[in-house]
Design a protein around this motif. Sequence first.
Motif, PDB file in Angstrom:
ATOM      1  N   HIS A 135      -0.333   5.978   2.341  1.00  6.74           N
ATOM      2  CA  HIS A 135      -1.141   4.896   1.787  1.00  6.74           C
ATOM      3  C   HIS A 135      -1.630   5.309   0.398  1.00  6.74           C
ATOM      4  CE1 HIS A 135      -2.311   3.246   6.026  1.00  6.74           C
ATOM      5  NE2 HIS A 135      -1.100   2.905   5.666  1.00  6.74           N
ATOM      6  N   GLU A 190       0.817  -1.224   0.000  1.00 14.76           N
ATOM      7  CA  GLU A 190       0.000   0.000   0.000  1.00 14.76           C
ATOM      8  C   GLU A 190       0.842   1.262   0.000  1.00 14.76           C
ATOM      9  OE1 GLU A 190       0.223  -1.295   4.408  1.00 14.76           O
ATOM     10  OE2 GLU A 190       0.169  -2.218   2.423  1.00 14.76           O
ATOM     11  N   HIS A 212      -2.843   2.796  -1.779  1.00 20.11           N
ATOM     12  CA  HIS A 212      -3.763   1.755  -2.250  1.00 20.11           C
ATOM     13  C   HIS A 212      -4.587   1.230  -1.082  1.00 20.11           C
ATOM     14  CE1 HIS A 212      -1.307   1.671  -5.901  1.00 20.11           C
ATOM     15  NE2 HIS A 212      -0.258   1.632  -5.096  1.00 20.11           N
ATOM     16  N   CYS A 213      -5.899   1.447  -1.137  1.00 19.04           N
ATOM     17  CA  CYS A 213      -6.847   0.901  -0.153  1.00 19.04           C
ATOM     18  C   CYS A 213      -8.067   0.454  -0.941  1.00 19.04           C
ATOM     19  CB  CYS A 213      -7.238   1.948   0.894  1.00 19.04           C
ATOM     20  SG  CYS A 213      -5.892   2.590   1.896  1.00 19.04           S
TER      21      CYS A 213
END
Length: 266
Positions: free
Chosen positions: A169, A106, A171-172
């Motif tokens: 972050h 992430e 990428h979630c």
Amino acid sequence: MRFNDDFLGRYVHEAPLALAVERWFECTILSQQEWIRPILDIGCGDGVFSSVLFDDPIDVGIDPDSKEISRAAQYGKYNELINCFGQAIDKPAASFNTIFSNSVLEHIQDIRPVLDEAKRLLAPTGRFYVTVPSDLFDHYNWPYQALSLARLDTAAERYRKFFNRFWKHYHCYTPDGWTQLFAEAGFDVVSHQEYCPKSICLLNDLLAPLGGPSMVAKKLTGKWFPFKGVRDLYAPVLKTALQPMLDVDPSLKGGGILFFALAHSR
């Protein structure tokens, strides 16, 4: 492959409480998987995670931060440490039967080259274990919850974006979103598991400010606790106080973080 025990107790000695809670879940899940050598750790960091999880040394750890590599070497849990980025690892194709990347993907903006490199390095019958945040992780914090409850949706969304910038972050995704991303890189999802439900994420968010001094110490000295002997004196008390709060149903859905076991697509 042999694993340690008392993951929570070991982590409380080594890292702030919020990190110890999250890593306790991850150590528990990963210790239940099949591990076949050779093993590669993509994003080994300072080596704390592997030192808590594994009783035996693992084969190779890589990280782009040379200082973190030096710290990881002090734990003696890697037969080889390589200072490099995850998209360019100087090893032959199909070199590893097990690859893992714990709470790393992430934080990488351009994630696809790293997944391509993992696929290149993974043996055809191997497993790639990853832990990543879900699309709910940046919602499961007290400021976002309070702003949403007050119907201040614009402010809640601004805080969500700040939260991701602060923790870097990029990428979630939903479980389906991660599955699609892995499929595009040539992996099949053998299994996946949600963990850290909302109650645990909120507990972590409550504990995070307590780790502020440790974060400053890590930046300045490279160590969470420069005076480790002092931490060791009261760590058992912290572990005893924390343990009852982690008694959650492992089948709870809506987890803020996801575990995936991946294999080459057929």
